[in-house]
Write a protein that holds these residues in place. Structure first.
Motif, PDB file in Angstrom:
ATOM      1  N   GLN A 103       0.663  -1.059   0.117  1.00 31.39           N
ATOM      2  CA  GLN A 103      -0.246  -0.099  -0.083  1.00 31.39           C
ATOM      3  C   GLN A 103       0.349   1.351   0.245  1.00 31.39           C
ATOM      4  OE1 GLN A 103      -2.209  -1.255   3.380  1.00 31.39           O
ATOM      5  NE2 GLN A 103      -0.692   0.372   4.861  1.00 31.39           N
ATOM      6  N   PHE A 104       0.733   2.608  -0.084  1.00 25.27           N
ATOM      7  CA  PHE A 104       0.822   3.440  -0.183  1.00 25.27           C
ATOM      8  C   PHE A 104       1.485   3.226   1.083  1.00 25.27           C
ATOM      9  CE2 PHE A 104      -1.965   4.527  -3.300  1.00 25.27           C
ATOM     10  CZ  PHE A 104      -1.424   5.200  -4.136  1.00 25.27           C
ATOM     11  N   PRO A 105       2.761   4.166   1.963  1.00 24.62           N
ATOM     12  CA  PRO A 105       3.571   4.718   2.614  1.00 24.62           C
ATOM     13  C   PRO A 105       2.641   5.887   3.579  1.00 24.62           C
ATOM     14  CG  PRO A 105       4.241   5.862   1.019  1.00 24.62           C
ATOM     15  CD  PRO A 105       3.626   4.353   0.305  1.00 24.62           C
ATOM     16  N   ASP A 106       2.544   5.678   4.791  1.00 26.96           N
ATOM     17  CA  ASP A 106       1.743   6.048   5.761  1.00 26.96           C
ATOM     18  C   ASP A 106       2.262   7.645   5.717  1.00 26.96           C
ATOM     19  OD1 ASP A 106       0.825   3.581   6.805  1.00 26.96           O
ATOM     20  OD2 ASP A 106       2.333   3.629   8.674  1.00 26.96           O
ATOM     21  N   ASN A 107       3.680   8.001   5.360  1.00 22.16           N
ATOM     22  CA  ASN A 107       3.695   9.703   4.906  1.00 22.16           C
ATOM     23  C   ASN A 107       3.530   9.721   3.356  1.00 22.16           C
ATOM     24  OD1 ASN A 107       5.800   8.143   4.079  1.00 22.16           O
ATOM     25  ND2 ASN A 107       7.869   9.075   4.731  1.00 22.16           N
ATOM     26  N   PHE A 108       3.017   9.469   3.073  1.00 20.78           N
ATOM     27  CA  PHE A 108       3.305   9.621   1.343  1.00 20.78           C
ATOM     28  C   PHE A 108       2.185  11.088   1.211  1.00 20.78           C
ATOM     29  CE2 PHE A 108       1.038   9.297  -2.308  1.00 20.78           C
ATOM     30  CZ  PHE A 108       1.725   8.808  -3.600  1.00 20.78           C
ATOM     31  N   LEU A 109       2.434  12.359   0.388  1.00 27.40           N
ATOM     32  CA  LEU A 109       1.739  13.286  -0.204  1.00 27.40           C
ATOM     33  C   LEU A 109       1.172  13.132  -0.442  1.00 27.40           C
ATOM     34  CD1 LEU A 109       5.116  15.044   0.627  1.00 27.40           C
ATOM     35  CD2 LEU A 109       3.996  14.980   2.410  1.00 27.40           C
ATOM     36  N   TRP A 110      -0.512  13.218  -0.285  1.00 36.43           N
ATOM     37  CA  TRP A 110      -1.426  13.967  -1.496  1.00 36.43           C
ATOM     38  C   TRP A 110      -2.005  15.152  -1.502  1.00 36.43           C
ATOM     39  CZ3 TRP A 110      -3.198   9.603  -3.723  1.00 36.43           C
ATOM     40  CH2 TRP A 110      -2.734   7.914  -3.212  1.00 36.43           C
ATOM     41  N   GLY A 111      -2.399  15.281  -2.663  1.00 36.06           N
ATOM     42  CA  GLY A 111      -2.286  16.792  -2.630  1.00 36.06           C
ATOM     43  C   GLY A 111      -2.623  17.674  -4.089  1.00 36.06           C
ATOM     44  N   GLU A 165       9.968   3.598  -4.677  1.00 40.73           N
ATOM     45  CA  GLU A 165      10.285   5.170  -3.779  1.00 40.73           C
ATOM     46  C   GLU A 165       9.331   5.701  -4.440  1.00 40.73           C
ATOM     47  OE1 GLU A 165      12.750   6.746  -0.969  1.00 40.73           O
ATOM     48  OE2 GLU A 165      13.748   5.820  -1.871  1.00 40.73           O
ATOM     49  N   LEU A 166       7.942   5.875  -4.053  1.00 40.42           N
ATOM     50  CA  LEU A 166       7.109   7.336  -4.302  1.00 40.42           C
ATOM     51  C   LEU A 166       6.789   8.296  -3.357  1.00 40.42           C
ATOM     52  CD1 LEU A 166       5.719   8.435  -7.010  1.00 40.42           C
ATOM     53  CD2 LEU A 166       3.651   7.232  -6.187  1.00 40.42           C
ATOM     54  N   MET A 167       6.672   9.534  -3.077  1.00 36.67           N
ATOM     55  CA  MET A 167       6.862  10.196  -1.981  1.00 36.67           C
ATOM     56  C   MET A 167       5.543  10.651  -2.323  1.00 36.67           C
ATOM     57  SD  MET A 167      10.543  12.697  -2.817  1.00 36.67           S
ATOM     58  CE  MET A 167       9.926  13.911  -1.189  1.00 36.67           C
ATOM     59  N   GLY A 168       4.545  11.254  -3.388  1.00 41.10           N
ATOM     60  CA  GLY A 168       3.515  11.820  -3.521  1.00 41.10           C
ATOM     61  C   GLY A 168       2.998  11.884  -4.679  1.00 41.10           C
ATOM     62  N   TYR A 169       2.222  12.535  -4.403  1.00 41.69           N
ATOM     63  CA  TYR A 169       1.228  13.138  -5.907  1.00 41.69           C
ATOM     64  C   TYR A 169       0.397  13.407  -5.625  1.00 41.69           C
ATOM     65  CZ  TYR A 169      -2.805  12.147  -9.067  1.00 41.69           C
ATOM     66  OH  TYR A 169      -3.879  11.958  -9.996  1.00 41.69           O
ATOM     67  N   THR A 170       1.038  14.622  -6.828  1.00 39.96           N
ATOM     68  CA  THR A 170      -0.598  16.162  -6.962  1.00 39.96           C
ATOM     69  C   THR A 170      -0.575  16.872  -7.731  1.00 39.96           C
ATOM     70  OG1 THR A 170       1.785  17.961  -7.128  1.00 39.96           O
ATOM     71  CG2 THR A 170       1.145  17.948  -5.126  1.00 39.96           C
ATOM     72  N   MET A 171      -2.275  15.692  -7.966  1.00 41.39           N
ATOM     73  CA  MET A 171      -2.557  16.566  -9.469  1.00 41.39           C
ATOM     74  C   MET A 171      -3.118  17.478  -9.487  1.00 41.39           C
ATOM     75  SD  MET A 171      -6.022  17.696  -8.525  1.00 41.39           S
ATOM     76  CE  MET A 171      -6.689  17.015 -10.187  1.00 41.39           C
ATOM     77  N   ILE A 220      -7.907  10.921   0.042  1.00 39.75           N
ATOM     78  CA  ILE A 220      -6.470  10.509   1.194  1.00 39.75           C
ATOM     79  C   ILE A 220      -6.956  10.189   2.139  1.00 39.75           C
ATOM     80  CG2 ILE A 220      -5.811  12.986   1.959  1.00 39.75           C
ATOM     81  CD1 ILE A 220      -6.300  14.680  -0.541  1.00 39.75           C
ATOM     82  N   ALA A 221      -8.687  10.465   3.248  1.00 42.92           N
ATOM     83  CA  ALA A 221      -9.010   9.857   4.561  1.00 42.92           C
ATOM     84  C   ALA A 221      -7.822   8.235   4.448  1.00 42.92           C
ATOM     85  CB  ALA A 221     -10.701  10.374   4.486  1.00 42.92           C
ATOM     86  N   THR A 222      -8.271   7.994   3.422  1.00 46.47           N
ATOM     87  CA  THR A 222      -7.838   6.157   3.095  1.00 46.47           C
ATOM     88  C   THR A 222      -6.737   5.565   3.036  1.00 46.47           C
ATOM     89  OG1 THR A 222      -9.036   5.028   1.189  1.00 46.47           O
ATOM     90  CG2 THR A 222     -10.938   5.267   3.179  1.00 46.47           C
ATOM     91  N   ASN A 223      -5.647   6.715   2.556  1.00 47.93           N
ATOM     92  CA  ASN A 223      -4.498   6.538   2.104  1.00 47.93           C
ATOM     93  C   ASN A 223      -4.140   5.651   1.137  1.00 47.93           C
ATOM     94  OD1 ASN A 223      -1.324   7.090   2.168  1.00 47.93           O
ATOM     95  ND2 ASN A 223      -0.914   5.388   3.393  1.00 47.93           N
TER      96      ASN A 223
END
Length: 484
Positions: free
Chosen positions: A9-17, A423-429, A477-480
């Motif tokens: 799954q996505f890492p706990d510190n994944f940056l959604w935005g 290794e994926l840090m985040g996702y800013t659409m 985002i709420a469910t990562n």
């Protein structure tokens, strides 16, 4: 037998935005001391499927300066984020954003690009934006240059064609790094730097009466200066704010061969090399060998100073970010072409298209994530991905199931890439709120989770309205990323 667990799954510190650019949202183009930018002298397109951002010459710049309206230059008005930033950030927080990507308008800090002193009102505006983000514990991800060079630098020294622009950029970056030290952990230097091979919008260079070879030489020369400036900015950041991280940003244009014919496979490889060349320099710290042949065979001679290679080698970026919208197909022979986000290539019969003819390829995102991870072994960050569509406001609502479907399919492939070991840090659409289109300067091409009541002529209340996708992304985002 060797067995090892892999991520599920996505890492706990994944940056959604979400991601934006100053020249597409801020407005306030002529107040509080801001100078004119290159983005604000590009006329809106007459055809929504043809980009107009590079149809700029000395005469068109004069006309734009004389025209003090926003009618033909919609990026001057944006969506008035300058006065609506509190409301917009509150809506981002309601969705649960962990990160918000935006750019600083260089000309808001230094109106002429190289002024003796920075414009305090400009700095104070970004102070307020950061205050608002901190209120909601949203990480800022700031792009230093997002297609918005101070126009004065184009007029004075033809933009990035001059090494003097490196010095001006160093002064600008030092001011913002020192001002926002400890408040910004993630920075990007140049947005989609590779698109500078298309010209003015990225380099700020006016190309007059140049042959094809001269034009390409000028573009790569300007881009070399940007690559050096990027390395110097990375060095500055590490010295001023050691806990902060610098990334590069590429418009990723994954290319497929039209067939398994070796000539087609080689043609696709060449296109990918030209695309990845810039990230090779910024992440690996050196010009890749394959560009030596390309430059030689195309008659391109670059002027470099003795220390340039050392500067590049000693200051690679900390992470690699990129935009991803579509893939293209190429062949050793010419075929039917499609266009999208600076990508031009053959049509893929297995893919659907957006309203603007951009081919939709979620699996291609997994492919490019794996290839870029294998190539650089640095953390990756998807900082743009989204669907421009003709949204309809009906009875105060926007039912954009097509956007949800698009994003869901891409996020599924992101999760698959993480399982692959990326290794994926985040996702800013792109972009979380409707904004002015980069390529055509229209408002009708809507990307957001939030509808903005403004039409292509700038008419409307600017009221912000939540689309169906707003509530869907809030759940993601709420469910990562577990509930899609």
């Amino acid at each position: 037998m060797y067995k090892k667990q892999f991520p599920q799954q996505f890492p706990d510190n994944f940056l959604w935005g979400g991601a934006t650019a100053a020249n597409q949202i801020e407005g306030a183009w002529n107040i509080d001391g801001k100078g004119l930018t290159t983005a604000e002298v590009v006329r809106k397109a007459e055809d929504r499927k043809k980009m107009s951002m590079n149809l700029v010459d000395e005469e068109s710049i004069k006309e734009a300066i004389q025209d003090q309206t926003t009618t033909n230059y919609p990026k001057r008005r944006g969506i008035d984020f300058y006065h609506h930033y509190q409301e917009d950030i509150r809506l981002f927080a309601e969705m649960g954003f962990k990160v918000f990507r935006f750019s600083i308008a260089w000309a808001r800090i230094f109106p002429n690009g190289d002024d003796a002193d920075p414009n305090e009102k400009g700095l104070a505006f970004y102070d307020r934006v950061l205050d608002e983000l901190e209120k909601y514990q949203i990480e800022p991800l700031i792009t230093l240059s997002h297609y918005e060079l101070p126009l004065a630098l184009t007029q004075k020294q033809n933009g990035w064609l001059s090494r003097k622009t490196i010095t001006a950029f160093e002064k600008y970056t030092r001011v913002v790094f020192e001002r926002y030290r400890g408040r910004v952990r993630y920075w990007l230097t140049f947005n989609e730097i590779n698109t500078g091979t298309w010209g003015f919008h990225e380099t700020g260079v006016v190309e007059t009466n140049l042959s094809a070879v001269e034009k390409e030489t000028v573009r790569y020369q300007a881009l070399h200066h940007q690559l050096v400036a990027s390395a110097l900015a990375t060095k500055q950041l590490h010295e001023i704010d050691p806990k902060a991280k610098m990334g590069c940003m590429l418009a990723r244009m994954q290319t497929y061969p039209a067939s398994c014919r070796p000539e087609d496979v080689r043609a696709a490889q060449l296109e990918d090399q030209k695309n990845l060349f810039f990230t090779d320099v910024q992440a690996r710290g050196e010009y890749p060998e394959f560009m030596n042949r390309y430059f030689a065979e195309h008659g391109i001679e670059l002027q470099m100073e003795q220390q340039d290679e050392t500067v590049l080698a000693e200051n690679p970026v900390d992470f690699v970010s990129f935009s991803y919208y579509m893939t293209t197909v190429t062949s050793a022979q010419q075929g039917e072409e499609v266009n999208g986000n600076m990508a031009t290539g053959g049509r893929n019969p297995y893919l659907e298209e957006s309203d603007w003819g951009w081919q939709i390829d979620p699996v291609g995102l997994r492919i490019t994530l794996n290839e870029m991870w294998d190539r650089y072994r640095k953390p990756l960050f998807i900082v743009e991905n989204g669907l421009g569509a003709l949204d309809q406001l009906e009875a105060g609502k926007v039912h954009d199931d097509y956007r949800i479907d698009y994003l869901r399919k891409h996020i599924i492939q992101m999760k698959e890439a993480i399982k692959d070991g990326v290794e994926l840090m985040g996702y800013t659409m792109w972009g979380p709120i409707d904004l002015i289109s980069f390529s055509t300067s229209e408002m009708s091409k809507r990307y957001g989770f939030i509808y903005v009541d403004q039409d292509d002529d700038g008419k409307g209340t600017l009221k912000r309205i939540k689309k169906d996708s707003f509530y869907w992304f809030k759940q993601v985002i709420a469910t990562n990323g577990a509930q899609l």
